[in-house]
Design a protein around this motif. Sequence first.
Motif, PDB file in Angstrom:
ATOM      1  N   PRO A   1     -49.748  30.456   7.043  1.00  0.00           N
ATOM      2  CA  PRO A   1     -49.620  31.000   5.687  1.00  0.00           C
ATOM      3  C   PRO A   1     -50.739  30.508   4.784  1.00  0.00           C
ATOM      4  N   MET A   2     -50.995  31.262   3.723  1.00  0.00           N
ATOM      5  CA  MET A   2     -52.007  30.816   2.774  1.00  0.00           C
ATOM      6  C   MET A   2     -51.469  29.705   1.871  1.00  0.00           C
ATOM      7  N   MET A   3     -50.147  29.531   1.810  1.00  0.00           N
ATOM      8  CA  MET A   3     -49.553  28.402   1.098  1.00  0.00           C
ATOM      9  C   MET A   3     -48.544  27.716   2.030  1.00  0.00           C
ATOM     10  N   PRO A   4     -49.001  26.771   2.849  1.00  0.00           N
ATOM     11  CA  PRO A   4     -48.085  26.076   3.761  1.00  0.00           C
ATOM     12  C   PRO A   4     -47.038  25.280   2.972  1.00  0.00           C
ATOM     13  N   LEU A   5     -45.770  25.667   3.100  1.00  0.00           N
ATOM     14  CA  LEU A   5     -44.724  25.035   2.309  1.00  0.00           C
ATOM     15  C   LEU A   5     -44.496  23.586   2.697  1.00  0.00           C
ATOM     16  N   GLU A   6     -44.895  23.209   3.914  1.00  0.00           N
ATOM     17  CA  GLU A   6     -44.681  21.816   4.326  1.00  0.00           C
ATOM     18  C   GLU A   6     -45.502  20.836   3.499  1.00  0.00           C
ATOM     19  N   LEU A   7     -46.562  21.318   2.845  1.00  0.00           N
ATOM     20  CA  LEU A   7     -47.343  20.422   1.987  1.00  0.00           C
ATOM     21  C   LEU A   7     -46.500  19.877   0.839  1.00  0.00           C
ATOM     22  N   PHE A   8     -45.503  20.647   0.403  1.00  0.00           N
ATOM     23  CA  PHE A   8     -44.684  20.220  -0.723  1.00  0.00           C
ATOM     24  C   PHE A   8     -43.654  19.166  -0.323  1.00  0.00           C
ATOM     25  N   ARG A   9     -43.595  18.847   0.966  1.00  0.00           N
ATOM     26  CA  ARG A   9     -42.773  17.714   1.390  1.00  0.00           C
ATOM     27  C   ARG A   9     -43.494  16.394   1.122  1.00  0.00           C
ATOM     28  N   ILE A  10     -44.789  16.467   0.840  1.00  0.00           N
ATOM     29  CA  ILE A  10     -45.573  15.270   0.503  1.00  0.00           C
ATOM     30  C   ILE A  10     -45.325  14.949  -0.964  1.00  0.00           C
ATOM     31  N   ARG A  11     -44.758  13.796  -1.220  1.00  0.00           N
ATOM     32  CA  ARG A  11     -44.285  13.457  -2.562  1.00  0.00           C
ATOM     33  C   ARG A  11     -45.404  13.496  -3.605  1.00  0.00           C
ATOM     34  N   ASN A  12     -46.520  12.853  -3.328  1.00  0.00           N
ATOM     35  CA  ASN A  12     -47.601  12.815  -4.308  1.00  0.00           C
ATOM     36  C   ASN A  12     -48.193  14.197  -4.556  1.00  0.00           C
ATOM     37  N   PHE A  13     -48.258  15.024  -3.519  1.00  0.00           N
ATOM     38  CA  PHE A  13     -48.785  16.376  -3.674  1.00  0.00           C
ATOM     39  C   PHE A  13     -47.885  17.189  -4.601  1.00  0.00           C
ATOM     40  N   THR A  14     -46.578  17.111  -4.378  1.00  0.00           N
ATOM     41  CA  THR A  14     -45.631  17.831  -5.230  1.00  0.00           C
ATOM     42  C   THR A  14     -45.670  17.314  -6.665  1.00  0.00           C
ATOM     43  N   GLY A  15     -45.673  15.988  -6.827  1.00  0.00           N
ATOM     44  CA  GLY A  15     -45.710  15.408  -8.167  1.00  0.00           C
ATOM     45  C   GLY A  15     -46.965  15.797  -8.931  1.00  0.00           C
ATOM     46  N   ALA A  16     -48.108  15.765  -8.234  1.00  0.00           N
ATOM     47  CA  ALA A  16     -49.366  16.118  -8.895  1.00  0.00           C
ATOM     48  C   ALA A  16     -49.376  17.578  -9.322  1.00  0.00           C
ATOM     49  N   ASN A  17     -48.794  18.463  -8.524  1.00  0.00           N
ATOM     50  CA  ASN A  17     -48.781  19.880  -8.890  1.00  0.00           C
ATOM     51  C   ASN A  17     -47.786  20.173 -10.008  1.00  0.00           C
ATOM     52  N   LEU A  18     -46.666  19.448 -10.060  1.00  0.00           N
ATOM     53  CA  LEU A  18     -45.761  19.597 -11.202  1.00  0.00           C
ATOM     54  C   LEU A  18     -46.437  19.104 -12.482  1.00  0.00           C
ATOM     55  N   LEU A  19     -47.143  17.986 -12.388  1.00  0.00           N
ATOM     56  CA  LEU A  19     -47.890  17.488 -13.539  1.00  0.00           C
ATOM     57  C   LEU A  19     -48.905  18.537 -13.988  1.00  0.00           C
ATOM     58  N   THR A  20     -49.616  19.138 -13.019  1.00  0.00           N
ATOM     59  CA  THR A  20     -50.596  20.178 -13.330  1.00  0.00           C
ATOM     60  C   THR A  20     -49.938  21.345 -14.055  1.00  0.00           C
ATOM     61  N   LEU A  21     -48.774  21.763 -13.579  1.00  0.00           N
ATOM     62  CA  LEU A  21     -48.075  22.903 -14.183  1.00  0.00           C
ATOM     63  C   LEU A  21     -47.787  22.660 -15.657  1.00  0.00           C
ATOM     64  N   PHE A  22     -47.250  21.496 -15.989  1.00  0.00           N
ATOM     65  CA  PHE A  22     -46.891  21.214 -17.381  1.00  0.00           C
ATOM     66  C   PHE A  22     -48.127  20.943 -18.245  1.00  0.00           C
ATOM     67  N   LEU A  23     -49.038  20.115 -17.743  1.00  0.00           N
ATOM     68  CA  LEU A  23     -50.183  19.714 -18.566  1.00  0.00           C
ATOM     69  C   LEU A  23     -51.117  20.881 -18.837  1.00  0.00           C
ATOM     70  N   TYR A  24     -51.376  21.708 -17.824  1.00  0.00           N
ATOM     71  CA  TYR A  24     -52.301  22.825 -18.026  1.00  0.00           C
ATOM     72  C   TYR A  24     -51.646  23.987 -18.750  1.00  0.00           C
ATOM     73  N   SER A  25     -50.331  24.061 -18.735  1.00  0.00           N
ATOM     74  CA  SER A  25     -49.654  25.009 -19.626  1.00  0.00           C
ATOM     75  C   SER A  25     -49.929  24.630 -21.079  1.00  0.00           C
ATOM     76  N   ALA A  26     -49.820  23.350 -21.383  1.00  0.00           N
ATOM     77  CA  ALA A  26     -50.097  22.879 -22.740  1.00  0.00           C
ATOM     78  C   ALA A  26     -51.550  23.124 -23.118  1.00  0.00           C
ATOM     79  N   LEU A  27     -52.467  22.817 -22.201  1.00  0.00           N
ATOM     80  CA  LEU A  27     -53.892  22.960 -22.499  1.00  0.00           C
ATOM     81  C   LEU A  27     -54.274  24.417 -22.701  1.00  0.00           C
ATOM     82  N   ALA A  28     -53.685  25.321 -21.919  1.00  0.00           N
ATOM     83  CA  ALA A  28     -54.018  26.736 -22.044  1.00  0.00           C
ATOM     84  C   ALA A  28     -53.673  27.265 -23.432  1.00  0.00           C
ATOM     85  N   GLY A  29     -52.535  26.816 -23.985  1.00  0.00           N
ATOM     86  CA  GLY A  29     -52.178  27.254 -25.328  1.00  0.00           C
ATOM     87  C   GLY A  29     -53.188  26.812 -26.370  1.00  0.00           C
TER      88      GLY A  29
END
Length: 500
Positions: free
Chosen positions: A251-279
Amino acid sequence: MRPGAASLDAGRDYPRVEHGIHRRHGGECRATGVAVESQCQCRRCAVVVESYTLFLAALLLLGGSLGDRFGRTKVFSIGIAVFALASIWCGFAPSIHQLIMARAAQGVGGALLVPGSLAIISATFNEKERGQAIGTWSGATAITTALGPLLGGWLIEHVSWRAVFFLNVPLALAVIAVVILFVPESRDEEDAGRIDLIGAALATLSLGGVVFGLIESSRSGFQNVIVLASLFGGAVLGVAFVFVESQLHSPMMPLELFRIRNFTGANLLTLFLYSALAGTLFFLPLNLIQVQKYSATAAGAASLPFILIMFGLSRWSGGLVKRYGSRLPLVIGPVIAAVGFALFIRPETSGSYWTTFFPAIVVLGFGMAVSVAPLTTTVMNSVRENRAGIASGINNAVSRTAGLLAIAVLGLIMFHAFSTCMDRRLTQLNVQPEVRAALNSQRMKLAAAELPPNLDQATTNSLKEVIDECFVSGFRRVMMCGAALALASSLMAFLIIRRE
């Protein structure tokens, strides 16, 4: 633009600013410079704004997986070439329809080149050196980004919006030459699966449906059948995308990567922080140009302190991961950024730049400088080297998707606050019904709303002051949301990312 994300598109954000100050003037749409015949046709300017970002966000995952499979340097170079050719097409576009298609083609090129730049760095440097290397890369990107709004604003004012796109061509040729001569090839030797075209199509259609529904809802309301169908269809396609990705071998987005704790945490941080920055990056130029009466060049220069701080501190912040681990800077940086967002609440409808916007821009720049390089380093260090391209693609896709959704959602918040303020102030002024009706038809333009031409000067000045005040009211609401999102991103880092 995401700080630290490689892009050649010096004029990428110009239609957002110009669309915000759009008004009919001699039959020409200021969002594109293309002649328009009706208000309905002029709404297509919004499509110009989002077509690039939509294709970029939706295809970043595919671009990352293609780089891992066929060679990151090769796909990176192809992406630059596609981007440059699409820029030429934008510059020569004879109609708004062709401009929309050309901007979409730019998004495709960007989706090929953005993940490759980070993946090449990850493959070249070991884990201990990677933080400072990414910091240097972020700083170099920041300083080139600084030239975009400044030079682009000057060209729009004094030459033409078309000239902005031609800036990309010589830069693209220089980068291709450097890549061919000096950058070694790297790929995932274990990847031999099929290209995930189904996933790419589902991601594009899902994101497009949700974004279109949110944008259209501000005009038609959530009760509108088209809005409901678009949002529901986008959500269903999003679920289908996740299901398909879970079933595919490559797949182009291997879901098993999200089992990696730091990878998931960093992407959640990205989601919130860059939502704020985009505004901030979307509504700040509108405030500067529409309300504060800055020129396009001055509005571009207003963000220079942000970029210069990013450039000056990126290598230093990249080294923070080596000294303290990633968790500490990713908790502290977004908190500082939240203070910066909160400071944007202070400015009124006038005042000196140095006492209003400058402090907020400096604090926000420092907060993002502390956050960006450690965030990117955390993403790249959390996966094996052979997954560097797709990891970069996922993180960039998260940041771009966050921007798309944030602009749509925060746009609704801005419009609601603006409309509420307008209703209250027009009632206080006891405005005549016909004038009120004319203003109601202009609300979608926010601070660029046009007043009826037959008003006396005193009434015109009063109504213009009301429009500016109501825009500032909505701007403050957006910045409060930005501060809350930044604090949420800090919380994600504190709760999820592990100490190293």
